[in-house]
Design a protein around this motif. Structure first.
Motif, PDB file in Angstrom:
ATOM      1  N   MET A   6     -63.366 -23.203 -83.684  1.00  0.00           N
ATOM      2  CA  MET A   6     -62.485 -22.541 -82.719  1.00  0.00           C
ATOM      3  C   MET A   6     -61.045 -23.013 -82.892  1.00  0.00           C
ATOM      4  SD  MET A   6     -64.193 -20.649 -80.298  1.00  0.00           S
ATOM      5  CE  MET A   6     -63.653 -21.088 -78.639  1.00  0.00           C
ATOM      6  N   GLU A   7     -60.721 -23.362 -84.114  1.00  0.00           N
ATOM      7  CA  GLU A   7     -59.363 -23.833 -84.387  1.00  0.00           C
ATOM      8  C   GLU A   7     -58.338 -22.799 -83.923  1.00  0.00           C
ATOM      9  OE1 GLU A   7     -58.003 -26.354 -88.275  1.00  0.00           O
ATOM     10  OE2 GLU A   7     -59.983 -25.386 -88.071  1.00  0.00           O
ATOM     11  N   ASN A   8     -57.260 -23.282 -83.473  1.00  0.00           N
ATOM     12  CA  ASN A   8     -56.152 -22.417 -83.069  1.00  0.00           C
ATOM     13  C   ASN A   8     -56.491 -21.544 -81.859  1.00  0.00           C
ATOM     14  OD1 ASN A   8     -53.535 -22.170 -83.668  1.00  0.00           O
ATOM     15  ND2 ASN A   8     -53.754 -20.226 -84.755  1.00  0.00           N
ATOM     16  N   ASN A   9     -57.613 -21.848 -81.227  1.00  0.00           N
ATOM     17  CA  ASN A   9     -58.033 -21.025 -80.110  1.00  0.00           C
ATOM     18  C   ASN A   9     -57.180 -21.303 -78.875  1.00  0.00           C
ATOM     19  OD1 ASN A   9     -59.602 -19.044 -79.053  1.00  0.00           O
ATOM     20  ND2 ASN A   9     -61.106 -20.482 -78.200  1.00  0.00           N
ATOM     21  N   HIS A  10     -56.814 -22.543 -78.680  1.00  0.00           N
ATOM     22  CA  HIS A  10     -55.943 -22.917 -77.566  1.00  0.00           C
ATOM     23  C   HIS A  10     -54.733 -23.592 -78.169  1.00  0.00           C
ATOM     24  CE1 HIS A  10     -60.089 -23.143 -75.715  1.00  0.00           C
ATOM     25  NE2 HIS A  10     -59.532 -22.101 -75.162  1.00  0.00           N
ATOM     26  N   ASP A  11     -53.829 -22.776 -78.615  1.00  0.00           N
ATOM     27  CA  ASP A  11     -52.816 -23.220 -79.561  1.00  0.00           C
ATOM     28  C   ASP A  11     -52.053 -24.477 -79.160  1.00  0.00           C
ATOM     29  OD1 ASP A  11     -53.354 -20.250 -79.683  1.00  0.00           O
ATOM     30  OD2 ASP A  11     -52.402 -20.648 -81.617  1.00  0.00           O
ATOM     31  N   ASN A  12     -51.674 -24.564 -77.911  1.00  0.00           N
ATOM     32  CA  ASN A  12     -50.859 -25.722 -77.532  1.00  0.00           C
ATOM     33  C   ASN A  12     -51.606 -26.754 -76.696  1.00  0.00           C
ATOM     34  OD1 ASN A  12     -48.581 -24.942 -78.916  1.00  0.00           O
ATOM     35  ND2 ASN A  12     -47.724 -23.783 -77.189  1.00  0.00           N
ATOM     36  N   TRP A  13     -52.899 -26.555 -76.496  1.00  0.00           N
ATOM     37  CA  TRP A  13     -53.643 -27.528 -75.704  1.00  0.00           C
ATOM     38  C   TRP A  13     -53.632 -28.867 -76.443  1.00  0.00           C
ATOM     39  CZ3 TRP A  13     -58.485 -25.279 -72.759  1.00  0.00           C
ATOM     40  CH2 TRP A  13     -58.089 -24.135 -72.061  1.00  0.00           C
ATOM     41  N   GLY A  14     -53.149 -29.870 -75.758  1.00  0.00           N
ATOM     42  CA  GLY A  14     -53.095 -31.196 -76.367  1.00  0.00           C
ATOM     43  C   GLY A  14     -51.820 -31.463 -77.167  1.00  0.00           C
ATOM     44  N   ARG A  15     -51.051 -30.417 -77.464  1.00  0.00           N
ATOM     45  CA  ARG A  15     -49.856 -30.594 -78.312  1.00  0.00           C
ATOM     46  C   ARG A  15     -48.870 -31.604 -77.729  1.00  0.00           C
ATOM     47  NH1 ARG A  15     -45.638 -25.702 -80.074  1.00  0.00           N
ATOM     48  NH2 ARG A  15     -43.932 -27.049 -80.753  1.00  0.00           N
ATOM     49  N   TRP A  16     -48.719 -31.569 -76.393  1.00  0.00           N
ATOM     50  CA  TRP A  16     -47.791 -32.524 -75.761  1.00  0.00           C
ATOM     51  C   TRP A  16     -48.560 -33.563 -74.924  1.00  0.00           C
ATOM     52  CZ3 TRP A  16     -46.452 -27.138 -75.645  1.00  0.00           C
ATOM     53  CH2 TRP A  16     -45.393 -26.805 -76.510  1.00  0.00           C
ATOM     54  N   GLY A  17     -49.778 -33.813 -75.335  1.00  0.00           N
ATOM     55  CA  GLY A  17     -50.593 -34.791 -74.623  1.00  0.00           C
ATOM     56  C   GLY A  17     -51.651 -34.117 -73.774  1.00  0.00           C
ATOM     57  N   ASP A  18     -52.736 -34.834 -73.535  1.00  0.00           N
ATOM     58  CA  ASP A  18     -53.846 -34.239 -72.808  1.00  0.00           C
ATOM     59  C   ASP A  18     -53.536 -34.027 -71.334  1.00  0.00           C
ATOM     60  OD1 ASP A  18     -55.320 -34.150 -75.067  1.00  0.00           O
ATOM     61  OD2 ASP A  18     -56.555 -35.905 -74.598  1.00  0.00           O
ATOM     62  N   ASP A  19     -52.536 -34.738 -70.843  1.00  0.00           N
ATOM     63  CA  ASP A  19     -52.220 -34.561 -69.424  1.00  0.00           C
ATOM     64  C   ASP A  19     -50.916 -33.789 -69.228  1.00  0.00           C
ATOM     65  OD1 ASP A  19     -50.581 -36.475 -70.413  1.00  0.00           O
ATOM     66  OD2 ASP A  19     -51.025 -37.997 -68.879  1.00  0.00           O
ATOM     67  N   ASP A  20     -50.452 -33.152 -70.260  1.00  0.00           N
ATOM     68  CA  ASP A  20     -49.210 -32.381 -70.143  1.00  0.00           C
ATOM     69  C   ASP A  20     -49.386 -31.195 -69.206  1.00  0.00           C
ATOM     70  OD1 ASP A  20     -46.484 -31.502 -70.975  1.00  0.00           O
ATOM     71  OD2 ASP A  20     -47.624 -29.751 -71.648  1.00  0.00           O
ATOM     72  N   GLU A  21     -48.387 -30.945 -68.371  1.00  0.00           N
ATOM     73  CA  GLU A  21     -48.433 -29.804 -67.460  1.00  0.00           C
ATOM     74  C   GLU A  21     -47.208 -28.897 -67.615  1.00  0.00           C
ATOM     75  OE1 GLU A  21     -49.553 -30.752 -63.396  1.00  0.00           O
ATOM     76  OE2 GLU A  21     -50.323 -32.712 -63.995  1.00  0.00           O
ATOM     77  N   ARG A  22     -46.378 -29.178 -68.633  1.00  0.00           N
ATOM     78  CA  ARG A  22     -45.143 -28.392 -68.753  1.00  0.00           C
ATOM     79  C   ARG A  22     -45.151 -27.395 -69.908  1.00  0.00           C
ATOM     80  NH1 ARG A  22     -40.480 -29.217 -66.373  1.00  0.00           N
ATOM     81  NH2 ARG A  22     -39.228 -29.043 -68.265  1.00  0.00           N
ATOM     82  N   GLY A  23     -46.092 -27.539 -70.787  1.00  0.00           N
ATOM     83  CA  GLY A  23     -46.221 -26.571 -71.875  1.00  0.00           C
ATOM     84  C   GLY A  23     -44.946 -26.441 -72.679  1.00  0.00           C
ATOM     85  N   SER A  24     -44.581 -25.224 -73.003  1.00  0.00           N
ATOM     86  CA  SER A  24     -43.482 -24.995 -73.932  1.00  0.00           C
ATOM     87  C   SER A  24     -42.125 -25.368 -73.349  1.00  0.00           C
ATOM     88  CB  SER A  24     -43.482 -23.538 -74.390  1.00  0.00           C
ATOM     89  OG  SER A  24     -43.437 -22.701 -73.269  1.00  0.00           O
ATOM     90  N   LEU A  25     -42.069 -25.671 -72.078  1.00  0.00           N
ATOM     91  CA  LEU A  25     -40.777 -26.153 -71.554  1.00  0.00           C
ATOM     92  C   LEU A  25     -40.433 -27.504 -72.160  1.00  0.00           C
ATOM     93  CD1 LEU A  25     -40.845 -25.117 -67.777  1.00  0.00           C
ATOM     94  CD2 LEU A  25     -39.762 -23.955 -69.715  1.00  0.00           C
ATOM     95  N   ASN A  26     -41.415 -28.157 -72.761  1.00  0.00           N
ATOM     96  CA  ASN A  26     -41.117 -29.390 -73.482  1.00  0.00           C
ATOM     97  C   ASN A  26     -40.123 -29.166 -74.621  1.00  0.00           C
ATOM     98  OD1 ASN A  26     -42.850 -31.701 -72.429  1.00  0.00           O
ATOM     99  ND2 ASN A  26     -44.405 -30.105 -72.672  1.00  0.00           N
TER     100      ASN A  26
END
Lengths: 295, 295, 295, 295
Positions: free
Chosen positions: A1-21
């Motif tokens: 399921m690669e690339n299925n949740h493209d940004n999940w985990g990208r800024w950490g497992d507890d990130d809540e800001r998504g692409s605003l990073n």
């Protein structure tokens, strides 16, 4: 399921800001240099009961009077001079009324909301357990407007039309608008102008799934549009909330809807400083907004 | 009646924007050059029922859930995949809740509201006939913070203290902050820090009538503070709403209250770009706001 | 000005109950003897957003969840066993939503409300200064139903039809219903049945001014009907609220609208004990009601 | 698990009315014969923001003005005479505000609500899937008042006191009140009188678990009291909502709280006709009520 949740985990497992990073201070500072006229634009429709797009289940936004001069010298006991008092209101509306921002907790799938937080965490009393509107409601950056109807020589895109990647590229090229990493992308479909004609049609032009790669490749921080849902309705490929799921849920891209883009468009203002401060309501999955653009 | 209504008629008999007329595009453009770090500040307290300053008659702001995953596959009829849906809220609050902006129709005297519009024009159904929040809710400009507690070496000014012109001058001088025509003046009293200690005291430090000349001489466009009413409570000279009457009613100066200024203060950020977009509620005499400062 | 304000002063200059003064304990006690079956009828339509008659400016009544099992063991801190909790709601609706009672402060004319209390006394903060719903909201008496469509052999009276005195007399005679002093008169027009067919027509059958003498001559204590306004729409003689002015304002006759009378009608139950307890909201000009009839 | 859910299944697996099934037409008809004076009592406290018992999480009930004479001749376009118009309100309150009725869906345990309907069926959008207030909100029957403070020679029972079966028996005997099958039992604890003294104490006298057998043995149809929760607080045996679970959940006994019983008590009126029509809000787990007693 690669690339299925493209940004999940990208800024950490507890990130809540998504692409605003992506909106680093450096990029914000650079964005202030985009201003050339100093003209200030309000990107919100008025909040009122009629003449603006409203979904039945959300109800029309309401203003009630809370205090007024009909309260005969209400502050006399506090030593107020005769005739002195205040007018105040009560406001009752849905978080997703008219011009608004979606918090990253707004849409859930079987797998949860953005970054995998539980889909049933949003409770009656507390609202969002993660990703409420406080986390993503305040930001500023370089805004770019892609004015599709102008580029295509029409008043508005056809209701139901799914905007493609190629259309966004062509529009940006024709406008001479360079899209940069961390930009806030505003897409004008013209739908609000069609609405203003009194159409009762619910079908709307908007982004199709094909256009998502534009957001990916340009590292867009947030997306706004002048339609109800960023995406086209009926939904692309008949997948319910297809683009919300791609952008909001999988990528953590903040979305803003029913933006009033007509003044920017009329001025041909395609690059500007974009600032927004949503109401930081604890637990809320969204908020009405009045973003400010400075040309 | 000389000087009695200082700005009535200054920008025309039908003007509804007051001192925001001072915010010319040139000044806004210049303000964008005040940014040096690109750091973005939210100046709003969270909107919630507890832990924030609330007046009884306005009621605590409330968030209710409008949709959630407890609605079992609510969009199945629209072809939604199992488990897909949305979280949304209903928001119920006073226009002058917590961090908010006063429209120029907010306070009336025997002579009317700003610019002489009738004092009883604010009706139950329609709200403000003139000067509703749509007219003044959106602006940007150069913001300056006068951090009085820091200058005076205290945590907060004494409750009830009426800030003088001399105190503002001394603070600006000590900070090295040049105040310019068209600036948005933010005054930190420290009161929110005292509130955070759990004080039940209602008395507050704030501007006294003596400080109004600072606004006049510097041609300030708008004033904000971290207290409940810009002005000190009990009111200066025991005149109910004395400073509101001077600034809001007579001069048409937009006021913003309960601003969260602690982060700007902590960073020593005294000059910045100030942007605000109040909710443009038709007929409303105010709105909750979340102003954005860019350092 | 003879007979201009028929009941003003009749029960004293400070009376706020109007014709409910006719409901003496003796008459109430006698009314309990009208019961013959013990069957209990609810005379209220359901309060919901759809499928019931709603005026736009009042908005659809709304129920929001306040607490639910989605709040994970919210009372654990109070020692609640796992899985124990409560479901509660927030209710938001107009006082004159769906099935409701008009307080005597509901309609004003140039001369004021019932008994001459000032027309502008109803203030933003306080609501009614006199004649709020608490004063007239609770009563019981002998109820009589005049089932006009049944008598006239139709499903419903024609929209716009102004019911005459003669029609009421003929219906009572045919039914064999004796109308007595202090009775609560319920008039069935059939309009709710027409509404249930999905009509979009706003015109309604209802009392004409001619029928007011029936109320006078029989010393009726209160009047209810299954339509929106007791009276016909368009208003009789094109006088706005003509029958409200005659009954509510001049005579102080309590009015109840959108009553669900179909079950009483189906059972041929024309005489019964009528009980109602409106919500005693301080300052309100009306209340939703669910009157009870006991056959 | 015999006797664990005493009435589950008693009136069928799909029953939603619980012990109101005991209120047969014969019993209702007999109840009308209990009236001896014809005096009408309202058993509701006023609905207002102050001076009445309110739980923080429910918020104070609010009335806002919706229309008034401040709307300058709002109906002129419909041909209204000058000065004619209407006063109306918006009402915002919790379903369980002040004097109210619990629907059988109000309290859930691990095993569900009354009759085993699922504990998580109450959804954000729809509210109660079974046992909403429409099902049980309207009924009438013989009311009996047990005036415990009067019997015990005190102003009010002690806060925290758990009323026993023996106390109810002794009070009924002393009053000479025969309690019959299908009766509506009203218990006066005196707590509202203590509240009126300005007490800030939350502890309350009320039924203990021991008193539940009184309800069982007399086949009581519904129970009301003048306190917050029918039962004593702190809860009997420290079981959270112990009596709610016994009566509402296990037995399907409708409960009514914060009843104003002082007038009945002052008149020594211990037997009467009891009528109530809760607001039939679709999906709601309760409703404010104004029950009517006829002496």
């Amino acid at each position: 399921m690669e690339n299925n949740h493209d940004n999940w985990g990208r800024w950490g497992d507890d990130d809540e800001r998504g692409s605003l990073n992506l909106l680093t201070p450096e990029r914000v500072l650079a964005a202030t240099r985009a201003c050339t006229t100093g003209k200030v634009y309000s990107l919100s429709l008025p909040i009122q009961e009629q003449g603006v797009p409203i979904f039945d289940y959300r109800g029309a936004p309401r203003r009630y009077s809370l205090t007024s001069a009909s309260d005969h010298d209400p502050y006399a006991e506090f030593g107020a001079a005769p005739g002195v008092g205040s007018n105040e209101d009560m406001l009752v509306f849905a978080s997703h009324s008219i011009t608004h921002m979606d918090a990253l907790s707004h849409v859930y799938t079987q797998d949860g909301i953005y970054n995998g937080f539980p889909r049933d965490e949003f409770s009656t009393q507390g609202g969002a357990g993660h990703c409420d509107i406080r986390v993503t409601g305040t930001f500023a950056g370089r805004g770019v407007l892609l004015d599709l109807p102008r580029h295509q020589g029409v008043e508005w895109l056809e209701p139901g039309h799914a905007i493609t990647r190629a259309e966004l590229d062509a529009c940006a090229d024709a406008q001479g608008t360079e899209v940069r990493a961390g930009d806030v992308l505003l897409v004008r479909t013209g739908w609000l102008d069609l609405f203003a004609q009194g159409t009762e049609e619910f079908r709307q032009p908007g982004l199709g799934v094909d256009a998502v790669s534009f957001v990916d490749d340009h590292e867009i921080a947030a997306v706004g549009a002048d339609n109800a849902a960023i995406e086209c309705i009926p939904f692309d490929d008949d997948v319910f909330l297809a683009v919300h799921i791609e952008l909001l849920v999988k990528r953590g891209v903040t979305l803003m809807e029913h933006l009033k883009l007509s003044e920017l468009a009329a001025d041909g203002c395609h690059e500007f400083l974009f600032c927004v401060g949503a109401l930081p309501v604890t637990g809320a999955a969204g908020s009405p907004i009045n973003p400010v653009a400075i040309g």
